[in-house]
Each structure stands twice: as C-alpha cells, then as structure tokens.
Motif scaffolding. Sequence first.
Motif, PDB file in Angstrom:
ATOM      1  N   SER A 127       0.899  -0.970  -0.146  1.00 22.25           N
ATOM      2  CA  SER A 127       0.104  -0.050  -0.056  1.00 22.25           C
ATOM      3  C   SER A 127       0.849   1.398   0.013  1.00 22.25           C
ATOM      4  CB  SER A 127      -0.914   0.024   1.175  1.00 22.25           C
ATOM      5  OG  SER A 127      -1.556   1.084   1.333  1.00 22.25           O
ATOM      6  N   TYR A 128       1.934   1.275   0.703  1.00 26.37           N
ATOM      7  CA  TYR A 128       2.851   2.236   0.928  1.00 26.37           C
ATOM      8  C   TYR A 128       3.548   2.680  -0.437  1.00 26.37           C
ATOM      9  CZ  TYR A 128       6.401   5.442   2.573  1.00 26.37           C
ATOM     10  OH  TYR A 128       7.209   6.538   2.688  1.00 26.37           O
ATOM     11  N   VAL A 129       4.089   1.834  -1.076  1.00 22.15           N
ATOM     12  CA  VAL A 129       4.951   1.882  -2.241  1.00 22.15           C
ATOM     13  C   VAL A 129       3.858   2.337  -3.400  1.00 22.15           C
ATOM     14  CG1 VAL A 129       6.946   0.653  -1.526  1.00 22.15           C
ATOM     15  CG2 VAL A 129       5.021  -0.409  -2.828  1.00 22.15           C
ATOM     16  N   ALA A 130       2.990   1.856  -3.353  1.00 16.78           N
ATOM     17  CA  ALA A 130       1.806   2.461  -4.498  1.00 16.78           C
ATOM     18  C   ALA A 130       1.499   3.785  -4.460  1.00 16.78           C
ATOM     19  CB  ALA A 130       0.557   1.464  -4.150  1.00 16.78           C
ATOM     20  N   THR A 131       1.528   4.482  -3.529  1.00 19.42           N
ATOM     21  CA  THR A 131       1.210   5.829  -3.099  1.00 19.42           C
ATOM     22  C   THR A 131       2.388   6.797  -2.897  1.00 19.42           C
ATOM     23  OG1 THR A 131       0.389   5.440  -0.961  1.00 19.42           O
ATOM     24  CG2 THR A 131      -1.116   5.341  -2.728  1.00 19.42           C
ATOM     25  N   HIS A 132       3.572   6.373  -2.747  1.00 17.80           N
ATOM     26  CA  HIS A 132       4.776   7.404  -2.277  1.00 17.80           C
ATOM     27  C   HIS A 132       6.078   6.909  -3.051  1.00 17.80           C
ATOM     28  CE1 HIS A 132       2.241   7.152   1.300  1.00 17.80           C
ATOM     29  NE2 HIS A 132       2.854   8.310   1.745  1.00 17.80           N
ATOM     30  N   ASN A 133       6.739   8.016  -3.302  1.00 17.34           N
ATOM     31  CA  ASN A 133       8.032   7.808  -4.163  1.00 17.34           C
ATOM     32  C   ASN A 133       9.139   7.403  -3.129  1.00 17.34           C
ATOM     33  OD1 ASN A 133       7.026   8.426  -6.636  1.00 17.34           O
ATOM     34  ND2 ASN A 133       6.952  10.642  -6.159  1.00 17.34           N
ATOM     35  N   ARG A 134       9.201   7.988  -2.039  1.00 16.54           N
ATOM     36  CA  ARG A 134      10.110   7.379  -1.128  1.00 16.54           C
ATOM     37  C   ARG A 134      10.262   5.911  -0.664  1.00 16.54           C
ATOM     38  NH1 ARG A 134      12.610  11.211   2.545  1.00 16.54           N
ATOM     39  NH2 ARG A 134      10.943  12.794   2.276  1.00 16.54           N
ATOM     40  N   SER A 135      11.226   5.508  -0.476  1.00 12.29           N
ATOM     41  CA  SER A 135      11.650   4.103  -0.414  1.00 12.29           C
ATOM     42  C   SER A 135      10.929   3.131  -1.402  1.00 12.29           C
ATOM     43  CB  SER A 135      11.106   3.595   0.944  1.00 12.29           C
ATOM     44  OG  SER A 135      11.522   4.433   1.672  1.00 12.29           O
ATOM     45  N   ARG A 136      10.428   3.666  -2.515  1.00 12.12           N
ATOM     46  CA  ARG A 136       9.737   2.782  -3.636  1.00 12.12           C
ATOM     47  C   ARG A 136      10.792   2.003  -4.521  1.00 12.12           C
ATOM     48  NH1 ARG A 136       4.872   3.607  -6.794  1.00 12.12           N
ATOM     49  NH2 ARG A 136       5.247   2.552  -8.772  1.00 12.12           N
ATOM     50  N   LEU A 137      11.857   2.600  -4.670  1.00 12.05           N
ATOM     51  CA  LEU A 137      13.032   1.972  -5.331  1.00 12.05           C
ATOM     52  C   LEU A 137      14.199   1.287  -4.464  1.00 12.05           C
ATOM     53  CD1 LEU A 137      13.525   0.828  -8.403  1.00 12.05           C
ATOM     54  CD2 LEU A 137      14.429   2.941  -8.894  1.00 12.05           C
ATOM     55  N   PHE A 138      14.907   2.466  -4.123  1.00 12.42           N
ATOM     56  CA  PHE A 138      16.089   2.239  -3.367  1.00 12.42           C
ATOM     57  C   PHE A 138      15.869   2.732  -1.839  1.00 12.42           C
ATOM     58  CE2 PHE A 138      17.735   3.749  -7.659  1.00 12.42           C
ATOM     59  CZ  PHE A 138      17.969   2.403  -7.970  1.00 12.42           C
ATOM     60  N   GLN A 139      16.894   2.217  -0.893  1.00 14.13           N
ATOM     61  CA  GLN A 139      16.646   2.438   0.292  1.00 14.13           C
ATOM     62  C   GLN A 139      17.625   3.130   1.051  1.00 14.13           C
ATOM     63  OE1 GLN A 139      13.632   1.606   1.427  1.00 14.13           O
ATOM     64  NE2 GLN A 139      13.502   0.856  -0.698  1.00 14.13           N
ATOM     65  N   LYS A 140      17.337   3.938   2.093  1.00 13.96           N
ATOM     66  CA  LYS A 140      18.319   4.532   2.879  1.00 13.96           C
ATOM     67  C   LYS A 140      19.221   3.670   3.815  1.00 13.96           C
ATOM     68  CE  LYS A 140      19.108   8.772   5.695  1.00 13.96           C
ATOM     69  NZ  LYS A 140      18.226   9.816   6.613  1.00 13.96           N
ATOM     70  N   VAL A 141      20.253   3.431   3.515  1.00 14.73           N
ATOM     71  CA  VAL A 141      21.142   2.458   4.564  1.00 14.73           C
ATOM     72  C   VAL A 141      22.237   3.021   4.880  1.00 14.73           C
ATOM     73  CG1 VAL A 141      19.982   0.270   3.166  1.00 14.73           C
ATOM     74  CG2 VAL A 141      22.207   1.216   2.433  1.00 14.73           C
ATOM     75  N   ALA A 142      22.696   2.492   6.133  1.00 12.24           N
ATOM     76  CA  ALA A 142      24.065   2.824   6.722  1.00 12.24           C
ATOM     77  C   ALA A 142      25.131   2.323   5.783  1.00 12.24           C
ATOM     78  CB  ALA A 142      24.206   2.290   7.844  1.00 12.24           C
ATOM     79  N   ALA A 143      26.342   2.739   5.966  1.00 14.12           N
ATOM     80  CA  ALA A 143      27.536   2.381   5.365  1.00 14.12           C
ATOM     81  C   ALA A 143      27.718   0.657   5.714  1.00 14.12           C
ATOM     82  CB  ALA A 143      28.932   3.138   5.729  1.00 14.12           C
ATOM     83  N   GLY A 144      28.003  -0.028   4.663  1.00 16.25           N
ATOM     84  CA  GLY A 144      28.316  -1.456   4.818  1.00 16.25           C
ATOM     85  C   GLY A 144      26.999  -2.112   4.657  1.00 16.25           C
ATOM     86  N   GLU A 145      25.682  -1.781   4.668  1.00 14.26           N
ATOM     87  CA  GLU A 145      24.178  -2.376   4.817  1.00 14.26           C
ATOM     88  C   GLU A 145      24.104  -2.587   3.320  1.00 14.26           C
ATOM     89  OE1 GLU A 145      21.847  -0.930   8.807  1.00 14.26           O
ATOM     90  OE2 GLU A 145      21.718   0.090   7.003  1.00 14.26           O
ATOM     91  N   THR A 146      23.252  -3.620   2.953  1.00 18.23           N
ATOM     92  CA  THR A 146      22.731  -3.907   1.912  1.00 18.23           C
ATOM     93  C   THR A 146      21.383  -3.178   1.392  1.00 18.23           C
ATOM     94  OG1 THR A 146      23.653  -6.213   1.780  1.00 18.23           O
ATOM     95  CG2 THR A 146      21.719  -5.829   0.307  1.00 18.23           C
ATOM     96  N   ASP A 147      21.465  -2.461   0.318  1.00 24.27           N
ATOM     97  CA  ASP A 147      20.230  -1.924  -0.148  1.00 24.27           C
ATOM     98  C   ASP A 147      19.640  -2.759  -1.120  1.00 24.27           C
ATOM     99  OD1 ASP A 147      18.150  -0.638  -1.713  1.00 24.27           O
ATOM    100  OD2 ASP A 147      19.379   1.163  -2.097  1.00 24.27           O
ATOM    101  N   TRP A 148      18.603  -3.712  -0.642  1.00 24.02           N
ATOM    102  CA  TRP A 148      17.839  -4.591  -1.023  1.00 24.02           C
ATOM    103  C   TRP A 148      17.039  -4.362  -2.360  1.00 24.02           C
ATOM    104  CZ3 TRP A 148      19.816  -9.468  -0.572  1.00 24.02           C
ATOM    105  CH2 TRP A 148      20.454  -9.649   0.534  1.00 24.02           C
ATOM    106  N   GLY A 149      16.720  -3.082  -2.454  1.00 22.73           N
ATOM    107  CA  GLY A 149      15.981  -2.407  -3.516  1.00 22.73           C
ATOM    108  C   GLY A 149      16.839  -2.305  -4.802  1.00 22.73           C
TER     109      GLY A 149
END
Length: 279
Positions: A127-149
């Motif tokens: 429901s969230y990604v259907a109506t928001h651009n933030r976090s829809r494609l890529f994620q805000k991750v810390a250094a060394g973390e995996t962006d699974w988007g």
Amino acid sequence: MARFDDASPPISSAPAAPRRAGRRPRNADGSAELSRAAVIDCAVRLAQRESIDELSMVRLARELGITPGLVHYYVGSRDELISTIVNIAYRERVEALPQPSGDWRRDLEAVALISSKMMLRWKGVASYVATHNRSRLFQKVAAGETDWGLAFFDRIGRILEQGGFTAAQAAMAYHLLMLFLVGVSSADAHRQTPVLHRDFIRNYVGRPGVESCTGARFLVGPFTEIDTEATLRAGLALLLDGFEGWLSAATIAAAAAPAQTATRSTRARAPDAPARRRR
C-alpha cells in the motif's frame, strides 16, 4: 555482456545499524531493557497487517509499552524506520529468487511471481509503495548495509540484458512490470478485487431499470469471478507476450536489414538501362 556468476551486486550483507550516541531514554517505569531489533520486529509485524502510513512513532511506542523517545533512540526518524521496514521486505524478495536459468522469460516470470507473493504478504509495504516515491525503489542504508531495492533492480536489469533487450526496452519492461505488480498487490491490500464484491456488483447491474446496459450485463458474470491470482496470471502473460514481441520484431528487422542494404547496393552499381528507341 555481463554474466550472473561473474559479478555480484555492488552491495554487501548488512550489519546491524549502530545505536545513536547519547544517553539512552528511559521507559515510563524507569526500565531500559530493549533493543533496536525488538523495535523493528514490532514495526514489521504492523507493516504486514496495515499501511505504513498508519505507523507513527507514538503508535509504535504504544505497541511496545515504551516512550516515543526510546523508539527514536533506536531507529532514528520515521523515514529511516520506513526505509528499514521496506528494505527487510525487499530482502525477503531477493533471497527467495531462484538462480537464473538463462531463459529471460522464465526468469522474469519467477521474479514477478515471487515479488507478488512478497507484496501480498507485506500489505502495508504494498500500500505504501503504491502511493509514495520515497523508499519505492532504493533504500536509505548505513555504510556497509545492503540496499535490497538496488539488488532487485540489478537482478532484473541483468535478466533483460542477457535476454537481448536494448537498454531502452529493458527500462520500459521493468517500469511496466512493476506498475502491474504494485497495482495488483495494492488492489488486494485495499480489497478492490472484483470477486470480493460479487454480490453487490451483480445485484446493481441486475436491478430493474438498467436492462439497456447490455454491455454491463455481458461483463458482469465473469468480471465478478476475477480474483487476485487470476489477475496476476493473465496480466503477467500479456506483459511477457508483449516483451517477447519486441524481441521478435527486432530480430526480424535485424535479419531484413542486410538484405535491404544489399539490394540498395546492387541497384546503385547496376548500369543504366539503354534508352528506348524512338519510333
């Protein structure tokens, strides 16, 4: 051309994000026995049941029986929390993907079905990604973390590149596929599937006074039998057939191009025909 087995996504497994510096806030009862993982686990359970739009730091604190300040201490801002939740859902999707077979259609179908299964389970994320651009494609991750988007985006790009798609075709294929999958999962999350409203729709179209709406009466029976699974299967088949049509048309055009070039070249070298003798 890139191979799946000779390059991993430019990302790595994620360690737990470090807690923020500063004095740890206390619960209302003075205790401080909590962890970042416990806060995120609670948020994840909520996101699997309802829209992330409804998730606030106050709501999460109430669920955990702690103060909102302690939630902020462990997970940062609300945007950071949402990105973390979406990234966990996207990780589940990527880790469920099978090894590529080399058949772009089979691989893309597997990606689509697993993506749909993930979004149907994570109704709040869908429901969230259907109506928001933030976090829809890529994620805000810390250094060394995996962006699974990013990992998912990379996987589809590799499938389409190895399938012979041009970059422009692959980009449009990705966009159309994700619009379809997000639309199906969002409709399911909001109970918009026709079969769930069968009685209302049939009674409305079948009531006296609308006999002249023959088109509606033609549609209403099979329309009210459509469920999420049928929508997914039919729509995905149409999309994949369309993508395959792009490749077929490109193959035909590429095969015809040398012949057309040769014909033009032959005509250019041919001597002029003798002028017709006047009578």
